[in-house]
Design a protein around this motif. Structure first.
Motif, PDB file in Angstrom:
ATOM      1  N   ALA A   1       3.393 -21.684 -13.373  1.00  0.00           N
ATOM      2  CA  ALA A   1       2.341 -21.746 -11.278  1.00  0.00           C
ATOM      3  C   ALA A   1       1.333 -21.741 -11.935  1.00  0.00           C
ATOM      4  CB  ALA A   1       2.407 -21.090 -10.709  1.00  0.00           C
ATOM      5  N   LEU A   2       0.557 -20.549 -12.767  1.00  0.00           N
ATOM      6  CA  LEU A   2      -0.874 -20.392 -12.782  1.00  0.00           C
ATOM      7  C   LEU A   2      -1.039 -21.252 -14.007  1.00  0.00           C
ATOM      8  CD1 LEU A   2      -3.489 -18.729 -13.263  1.00  0.00           C
ATOM      9  CD2 LEU A   2      -1.945 -17.589 -15.111  1.00  0.00           C
ATOM     10  N   LEU A   3      -0.428 -22.073 -14.766  1.00  0.00           N
ATOM     11  CA  LEU A   3      -0.941 -22.570 -15.959  1.00  0.00           C
ATOM     12  C   LEU A   3      -1.371 -24.019 -14.961  1.00  0.00           C
ATOM     13  CD1 LEU A   3       0.646 -21.782 -18.924  1.00  0.00           C
ATOM     14  CD2 LEU A   3      -1.623 -21.182 -18.719  1.00  0.00           C
ATOM     15  N   ALA A   4      -0.371 -24.657 -14.651  1.00  0.00           N
ATOM     16  CA  ALA A   4      -0.307 -25.827 -13.726  1.00  0.00           C
ATOM     17  C   ALA A   4      -1.606 -25.889 -12.728  1.00  0.00           C
ATOM     18  CB  ALA A   4       0.800 -26.195 -12.437  1.00  0.00           C
TER      19      ALA A   4
ATOM     20  N   SER B   1       1.457 -30.425 -12.673  1.00  0.00           N
ATOM     21  CA  SER B   1       2.843 -30.345 -11.592  1.00  0.00           C
ATOM     22  C   SER B   1       3.392 -29.551 -12.319  1.00  0.00           C
ATOM     23  CB  SER B   1       3.727 -31.379 -11.679  1.00  0.00           C
ATOM     24  OG  SER B   1       4.362 -31.998 -11.969  1.00  0.00           O
ATOM     25  N   ARG B   2       3.686 -28.219 -12.058  1.00  0.00           N
ATOM     26  CA  ARG B   2       4.714 -27.620 -12.361  1.00  0.00           C
ATOM     27  C   ARG B   2       6.103 -28.034 -13.702  1.00  0.00           C
ATOM     28  NH1 ARG B   2       6.174 -22.869  -8.083  1.00  0.00           N
ATOM     29  NH2 ARG B   2       3.885 -23.679  -6.351  1.00  0.00           N
ATOM     30  N   SER B   3       6.492 -28.909 -13.131  1.00  0.00           N
ATOM     31  CA  SER B   3       7.326 -29.802 -13.734  1.00  0.00           C
ATOM     32  C   SER B   3       6.700 -30.001 -15.304  1.00  0.00           C
ATOM     33  CB  SER B   3       8.172 -30.913 -12.543  1.00  0.00           C
ATOM     34  OG  SER B   3       7.103 -31.827 -12.361  1.00  0.00           O
TER      35      SER B   3
ATOM     36  N   ARG C   1       5.354 -19.200 -25.926  1.00  0.00           N
ATOM     37  CA  ARG C   1       5.146 -20.899 -26.243  1.00  0.00           C
ATOM     38  C   ARG C   1       5.068 -21.561 -24.681  1.00  0.00           C
ATOM     39  NH1 ARG C   1       1.579 -22.026 -30.033  1.00  0.00           N
ATOM     40  NH2 ARG C   1       2.465 -23.719 -30.683  1.00  0.00           N
ATOM     41  N   VAL C   2       4.523 -22.184 -24.659  1.00  0.00           N
ATOM     42  CA  VAL C   2       4.323 -23.078 -23.648  1.00  0.00           C
ATOM     43  C   VAL C   2       4.263 -24.384 -24.234  1.00  0.00           C
ATOM     44  CG1 VAL C   2       3.841 -23.474 -20.894  1.00  0.00           C
ATOM     45  CG2 VAL C   2       3.574 -20.857 -21.349  1.00  0.00           C
ATOM     46  N   ALA C   3       4.878 -25.322 -23.219  1.00  0.00           N
ATOM     47  CA  ALA C   3       4.099 -26.444 -23.714  1.00  0.00           C
ATOM     48  C   ALA C   3       4.399 -27.420 -22.494  1.00  0.00           C
ATOM     49  CB  ALA C   3       5.783 -27.957 -24.616  1.00  0.00           C
ATOM     50  N   VAL C   4       3.385 -28.358 -22.569  1.00  0.00           N
ATOM     51  CA  VAL C   4       1.968 -28.931 -20.844  1.00  0.00           C
ATOM     52  C   VAL C   4       2.610 -30.884 -21.578  1.00  0.00           C
ATOM     53  CG1 VAL C   4       0.777 -29.005 -19.658  1.00  0.00           C
ATOM     54  CG2 VAL C   4       0.574 -26.753 -20.725  1.00  0.00           C
TER      55      VAL C   4
END
Length: 104
Positions: A58-61, A67-69, A83-86
């Motif tokens: 939610a923070l990164l979005a 969007s969070r999705s 590790r996060v993918a956007v």
């Protein structure tokens, strides 16, 4: 190694998450003892039952204005280093993140 990099379908971000951090926010970039760089983030949520991971997404979005999705956790679900993918335009997302970090 940079804390984030553009990929074919978006942006990959290495994150060091601090749960129960008192507030939700980004704290800049940190260099670990092995030389890797990570984006420092803190959330108010506790680490139990994935609450901190949901809060991180939610923070990164919010910070990247997506969007969070479009955000998924690709590694480190139960660890502090993640590790996060956007999904999206990687170059534009990297520029947005850099701009946001200059404001703190």
């Amino acid at each position: 190694m940079a804390a984030w990099s553009a990929t074919l379908d978006g942006l990959a971000i290495a994150v060091r998450l601090t749960p129960r951090g008192g507030r939700d926010g980004l704290d800049g970039v940190e260099t670990l003892s092995d030389g890797r760089q990570v984006l420092k983030a803190r959330v108010r949520a506790a680490p139990s039952e994935g609450e901190a991971n949901v809060a991180l997404i939610a923070l990164l979005a919010r910070e990247l204005q997506v969007s969070r999705s479009q955000i998924s956790l690709t590694a480190g679900a139960s660890a502090r280093l993640k590790r996060v993918a956007v999904q999206g335009d990687g170059e534009a997302l990297a520029a947005q993140l850099q701009k946001r970090l200059c404001e703190i």
